[in-house]
Scaffold this active site. Structure first.
Site, PDB file in Angstrom:
ATOM      1  N   CYS A  87      83.163  33.004  43.248  1.00  0.00           N
ATOM      2  CA  CYS A  87      82.259  32.701  42.143  1.00  0.00           C
ATOM      3  C   CYS A  87      80.877  33.315  42.393  1.00  0.00           C
ATOM      4  CB  CYS A  87      82.214  31.203  41.883  1.00  0.00           C
ATOM      5  SG  CYS A  87      81.595  30.802  40.217  1.00  0.00           S
ATOM      6  N   HIS A 175      88.072  30.099  41.047  1.00  0.00           N
ATOM      7  CA  HIS A 175      88.249  29.218  42.210  1.00  0.00           C
ATOM      8  C   HIS A 175      89.732  28.918  42.433  1.00  0.00           C
ATOM      9  CE1 HIS A 175      83.929  28.130  42.451  1.00  0.00           C
ATOM     10  NE2 HIS A 175      83.969  28.286  41.135  1.00  0.00           N
ATOM     11  N   GLU A 177      90.157  27.407  45.687  1.00  0.00           N
ATOM     12  CA  GLU A 177      89.933  26.537  46.837  1.00  0.00           C
ATOM     13  C   GLU A 177      89.710  25.079  46.452  1.00  0.00           C
ATOM     14  OE1 GLU A 177      85.796  26.954  45.406  1.00  0.00           O
ATOM     15  OE2 GLU A 177      87.643  28.117  45.303  1.00  0.00           O
TER      16      GLU A 177
END
Length: 234
Positions: A87, A175, A177
């Site tokens: 990001c 994302h 994660e």
């Protein structure tokens, strides 16, 4: 033991899923906050992960430490040392490579697919393009693809979602994660942004995280293991 340093901008946007995975892969994992001074020796860690945050790469007048952070990332990229940007981290990598980062004119917040191009389908990101997999998007900025970078993915609304640079650097605008549990911190930390973005609310994000998060996380683990294997850090 191999070392991994996560460069963090807000404490609630951390490695989440990737922390235990890196430990399992033999890394000693530590965090450094971006505003700390001085920052680490840019070549010291075996792996640098640059995490997300709610500021813009171009806001150096408000957040002067961004200048030092960009120098650190640029030095690692020039030295061909492993970097993963997520990001804001992805946008910082683009800027460090000489590209423009700017407001996209829209907020891309929530779970949606990415589309891998031909190069992306033959990269370590291949698991993320299987079936109708969704990833988490949470950004309002975008970037121009750096000269010499390999474009890997787009979304329905944003062209540049992932790129690689050489053999040791990978940048993801989205994302993989963030876990459903970890996102509970985001709903508080980003409460103002959620409240002021039309069509977005915590309950909807929570329901989508429950529906899409486990599959995204499983595929994210697969891609991360493949990428670490490709770095040959042993």
């Amino acid at each position: 033991m191999k070392s991994a340093i996560a460069l963090r901008h807000v404490t609630f946007e951390d490695l989440d899923l990737l922390g235990p995975l890196l430990t399992e892969q033999g890394f000693a994992v530590s965090y450094m906050d971006a505003w700390q001074a001085p920052l680490l020796d840019p070549l010291a860690a075996d792996l640098l992960v640059v995490l997300g945050g709610p500021i813009g790469v171009y806001e150096e007048d408000h957040y002067p430490y961004l200048g030092d952070e960009l120098k650190l990332i640029e030095a690692r990229l020039k030295a061909n040392r492993p970097v993963l940007g997520i990001c804001l981290g992805c946008q910082l990598m683009a800027r460090a490579l000489g590209s423009r980062v700017y407001a996209s004119g829209l907020k891309e917040i929530g779970w949606a697919p990415i589309e891998l191009n031909e190069e992306g389908r033959h990269s370590v990101l291949a698991p993320l393009g299987e079936g109708s997999a969704h990833v988490l998007h949470w950004h309002g900025d975008t970037f121009d693809l750096p000269e010499g970078a390999r474009h890997l993915a787009r979304s329905a609304r944003i062209e540049n979602q992932a790129f690689s640079w050489g053999d040791h650097a990978l940048a993801l605008q989205f994302h993989v994660e963030a876990t459903a549990l970890g996102l509970e911190r985001w709903y508080v930390g980003h409460a103002l942004e959620i409240a002021t973005t039309e069509g977005i609310d915590p309950n909807g994000l929570r329901a989508d995280a429950a529906a899409h998060g486990p599959r995204c996380n499983a595929r994210g683990e697969r891609f991360m293991r493949d990428w670490l294997d490709s770095l040959d850090l042993d």
